[in-house]
Design a protein around this motif. Structure first.
Motif, short mmCIF file in Angstrom:
data_model
loop_
_atom_site.label_atom_id
_atom_site.label_comp_id
_atom_site.label_asym_id
_atom_site.label_seq_id
_atom_site.Cartn_x
_atom_site.Cartn_y
_atom_site.Cartn_z
N PRO A 334 0.83 -1.20 0.00
CA PRO A 334 0.00 0.00 0.00
C PRO A 334 0.87 1.26 0.00
O PRO A 334 1.87 1.34 0.71
CB PRO A 334 -0.80 -0.12 1.30
CG PRO A 334 -0.93 -1.60 1.52
CD PRO A 334 0.40 -2.17 1.05
N GLU A 379 -5.87 3.29 -5.60
CA GLU A 379 -5.86 3.71 -4.20
C GLU A 379 -6.46 5.11 -4.04
O GLU A 379 -7.23 5.37 -3.11
CB GLU A 379 -4.43 3.67 -3.66
CG GLU A 379 -3.89 2.26 -3.53
CD GLU A 379 -2.47 2.20 -2.99
OE1 GLU A 379 -2.02 1.09 -2.63
OE2 GLU A 379 -1.81 3.25 -2.93
N PHE A 383 -9.57 6.15 -1.81
CA PHE A 383 -9.57 7.24 -0.82
C PHE A 383 -10.70 8.23 -1.09
O PHE A 383 -11.31 8.77 -0.17
CB PHE A 383 -8.23 7.98 -0.83
CG PHE A 383 -7.07 7.16 -0.32
CD1 PHE A 383 -7.21 6.31 0.77
CD2 PHE A 383 -5.82 7.26 -0.92
CE1 PHE A 383 -6.13 5.56 1.25
CE2 PHE A 383 -4.74 6.52 -0.46
CZ PHE A 383 -4.89 5.68 0.63
N ARG A 386 -13.72 6.76 0.30
CA ARG A 386 -13.71 6.86 1.76
C ARG A 386 -14.05 8.29 2.22
O ARG A 386 -14.77 8.47 3.22
CB ARG A 386 -12.36 6.45 2.32
CG ARG A 386 -12.30 6.65 3.83
CD ARG A 386 -11.08 6.03 4.45
NE ARG A 386 -10.97 6.42 5.85
CZ ARG A 386 -10.00 6.00 6.67
NH1 ARG A 386 -9.07 5.17 6.23
NH2 ARG A 386 -9.97 6.40 7.93
N HIS A 418 -10.67 -1.27 -2.29
CA HIS A 418 -11.85 -0.57 -1.76
C HIS A 418 -12.17 -1.06 -0.34
O HIS A 418 -12.51 -0.25 0.53
CB HIS A 418 -13.05 -0.78 -2.68
CG HIS A 418 -13.20 0.27 -3.74
ND1 HIS A 418 -13.33 1.60 -3.46
CD2 HIS A 418 -13.23 0.17 -5.09
CE1 HIS A 418 -13.44 2.29 -4.59
NE2 HIS A 418 -13.38 1.45 -5.59
N ASP A 420 -10.06 -2.35 1.86
CA ASP A 420 -9.01 -1.95 2.78
C ASP A 420 -9.01 -0.44 3.05
O ASP A 420 -8.77 -0.01 4.19
CB ASP A 420 -7.64 -2.36 2.23
CG ASP A 420 -7.45 -3.87 2.18
OD1 ASP A 420 -8.18 -4.58 2.89
OD2 ASP A 420 -6.59 -4.33 1.40
N THR A 421 -9.27 0.37 2.02
CA THR A 421 -9.26 1.82 2.23
C THR A 421 -10.50 2.28 3.00
O THR A 421 -10.41 3.20 3.82
CB THR A 421 -9.19 2.58 0.89
OG1 THR A 421 -10.22 2.11 0.01
CG2 THR A 421 -7.83 2.39 0.23
N TYR A 477 -3.23 2.07 5.23
CA TYR A 477 -4.03 3.03 4.44
C TYR A 477 -4.55 4.18 5.29
O TYR A 477 -4.73 5.29 4.77
CB TYR A 477 -5.19 2.31 3.75
CG TYR A 477 -4.80 1.62 2.47
CD1 TYR A 477 -4.06 2.28 1.49
CD2 TYR A 477 -5.17 0.29 2.24
CE1 TYR A 477 -3.71 1.64 0.30
CE2 TYR A 477 -4.83 -0.35 1.05
CZ TYR A 477 -4.10 0.33 0.09
OH TYR A 477 -3.75 -0.30 -1.09
N ASN A 478 -4.79 3.95 6.55
CA ASN A 478 -5.23 5.06 7.41
C ASN A 478 -4.21 6.19 7.42
O ASN A 478 -4.57 7.38 7.39
CB ASN A 478 -5.49 4.56 8.84
CG ASN A 478 -6.81 3.86 8.99
OD1 ASN A 478 -7.74 4.08 8.21
ND2 ASN A 478 -6.93 3.00 9.99
N TYR A 481 -4.12 7.82 3.89
CA TYR A 481 -5.37 8.58 3.67
C TYR A 481 -5.25 10.01 4.20
O TYR A 481 -5.75 10.95 3.58
CB TYR A 481 -6.52 7.84 4.35
CG TYR A 481 -7.86 8.54 4.28
CD1 TYR A 481 -8.46 8.86 3.05
CD2 TYR A 481 -8.56 8.86 5.45
CE1 TYR A 481 -9.70 9.49 3.00
CE2 TYR A 481 -9.79 9.48 5.40
CZ TYR A 481 -10.36 9.79 4.18
OH TYR A 481 -11.59 10.40 4.13
N TYR A 484 -3.50 11.91 1.68
CA TYR A 484 -4.43 12.14 0.56
C TYR A 484 -5.34 13.34 0.87
O TYR A 484 -5.53 14.22 0.02
CB TYR A 484 -5.27 10.89 0.31
CG TYR A 484 -6.47 11.11 -0.60
CD1 TYR A 484 -6.35 11.03 -1.98
CD2 TYR A 484 -7.72 11.40 -0.06
CE1 TYR A 484 -7.44 11.24 -2.81
CE2 TYR A 484 -8.83 11.61 -0.87
CZ TYR A 484 -8.68 11.53 -2.25
OH TYR A 484 -9.77 11.74 -3.07
#
Length: 501
Positions: A334, A379, A383, A386, A418, A420-421, A477-478, A481, A484
């Motif tokens: 990731p 990814e 995001f 999310r 999708h 995991d994010t 991913y947290n 993100y 992002y």
């Protein structure tokens, strides 16, 4: 055994399918039609092409299904929305249809927002913006720019309603479409009368179909003329459908509060089911009884998603090998070695609702290869989804699982990203032809085989696979993100500085 004829009237073609009571598709035929594009972001179609395509595709699907035309019991359509047509008193189009993607009515959309009418609560809790795709801006554009057409029009309606008129002779609108794109609110008396009147469009109220039928409701049986053209019995019921993406929710089995449909393709649409209205900035709208009686649908969307993958393919000049890219991308950790993509290649629909925002690829090095960019795009889109789910949660709606329909369902990597994010399970039903399956459920319900749409879903929508989010990847991913999220304000300030300079 009941058999049902469905039609998925899309942007490029109409596909007719025949289903049985188990939800099995027995025959499927698509017929294309032309879209004419012109300057000013205009896109138009000839409504007669829809009808010709429906007749041809229906006969082909029934023949392919090897069932007798006399065995067809009901018809339901799912069509593009908001595709606006102006008809004379005989149901003939006075001008080409202004299809959903046509945004010529941007000034009219601003005029709608400027009224400050209470009906605008559907648009970001009243803050807007109002989309130029919606019914009232398009009708206002016709009144301002083609007053002779507006004056002569006996009916101003949608693709769905034009087909209903051809099939039955009835002027009837779908509750699905009018709540979704016409500012119609069941809980506030229906039509947005004060909004229309404040725009000087009082005549529009009489031009709209006055009968509103919910999805799954029987409109009428086939007219003798339509039955003759289609080669079907006049006893065939025409059951109300609606907008393709929303009818697709039924075909995905998304009906319980907390469930969320992710409709994928060139763009992403997020539709959640809730028992309460959710009106707030960052949410496109919340619509009561739009699909299911007594439930609301909350809407979000990303303007460009699959289209970004297509963009990468164009840059690779025909050398894109999706199988190889997926394989190599799946081997990456990731974050793609520091690469982050902002998915606003055609602006942002939600949660920022900023048409001027642009895409970005940040963190590029000479070590990055096409599969890094490929995965980083996925990814970034994850995001973006999310961010929409977070905006919905802040407003009061929290999804518990995502059910995917459309192109992304074919990629295990995209589905896992999708999950995991978002930190939510992702489900894919056995059939990804969600609008057609949903239309078949409605047809069977209207024909009397099921007492509710929910019962039809239980009988006709087959489960497929379920992808669970992975704990380690969720944690990684947290962190990514948050980086992002920091891109949008940073890039916006840079863009604004460039404009000021």
């Amino acid at each position: 055994m009941g058999y049902f004829l469905t039609a998925d009237g899309g942007t490029e073609s109409l596909r007719a399918r025949v289903y049985d009571l188990t939800g099995s598709c027995l025959g499927s035929v698509a017929v294309p039609y032309e879209t004419r594009f012109s300057a000013g972001a205009r896109a138009e179609q000839d409504p007669e092409d829809w009808w010709k395509a429906f007749v041809q595709a229906s006969k082909g699907a029934i023949a392919q299904a090897r069932v007798s035309p006399s065995d067809i019991e009901a018809i339901t359509l799912a069509t593009t929305s908001c595709t606006v047509v102006a008809l004379d008193e005989n149901g003939k189009a006075l001008r080409p249809a202004i299809i959903w993607m046509d945004v010529r009515a941007n000034r009219e959309a601003d005029a709608v927002l400027a009224t400050g009418d209470p009906a605008l609560i559907l648009n970001g809790g009243g803050r807007g913006p109002v989309s130029a795709e919606w019914m009232i801006p398009k009708a206002l554009w016709i009144a301002r720019n083609e007053p002779e057409i507006f004056e002569k029009a006996h009916t101003i309606c949608e693709y769905q309603d034009f087909m209903t008129l051809r099939l039955t002779g009835e002027r009837a609108a779908s509750l699905n479409n009018v709540t979704l794109r016409w500012h119609y609110q069941v809980e506030h008396g229906g039509w947005a009368k004060s909004l229309v009147e404040s725009l000087g469009l009082s005549a529009l109220l009489e031009k709209w179909p006055q009968r509103v039928v919910p999805p799954g409701g029987v409109i009428a049986t086939l007219s003798h003329k339509a039955a003759q053209e289609l080669g079907l019995s006049p006893s065939v019921k025409v059951v109300q459908g609606g907008a393709d993406a929303l009818i697709g929710m039924i075909g995905l089995g998304v009906a319980k509060p907390g469930q969320l449909a992710l409709i994928t393709g060139s763009s992403h649409l997020q539709f959640g089911v809730t028992e309460q209205a959710v009106h707030a900035p960052g949410i496109w709208g919340t619509y009561r009884d739009c699909v299911y009686p007594g439930r609301y649908i909350v809407e979000g969307g990303q303007t460009s998603t699959g289209s970004i993958i297509a963009w990468l393919g164009r840059l690779m000049n025909g050398t894109m090998n999706l199988e190889e890219l997926n394989r190599k991308a799946a081997e990456l950790e990731p974050g793609c070695d520091g690469l982050i993509v902002q998915d606003h290649f055609q602006g942002n629909r939600t949660p920022y609702t900023d048409p001027l925002s642009r895409g970005a690829i940040v963190g590029l090095t000479l070590a990055h290869e096409p599969h890094h960019i490929f995965r980083a795009i996925m990814e970034g889109i994850g995001f973006g989804t999310r961010a929409i789910l977070d905006a919905m949660a802040t407003a009061g709606y929290r999804g518990t699982e995502i059910t995917v329909g459309g192109g992304a369902g074919a990629s295990d990597l995209w589905l896992q990203i999708h999950a995991d994010t978002a930190g939510l399970p992702v489900c894919v039903p056995a059939s990804r032809d969600a609008p057609s399956v949903g239309a078949a459920v409605l047809a069977a319900h209207g024909a009397g085989y099921f007492s509710s749409i929910d019962d039809g879903i239980a009988a006709m929508v087959r489960p497929g696979k379920r992808i669970e989010p992975r704990t380690r990847e969720m944690a990684l991913y947290n962190d990514i993100y948050q980086r992002y999220l920091a891109l949008y304000p940073a890039l916006k300030s840079v863009a604004n500085a460039g404009v000021q300079a």
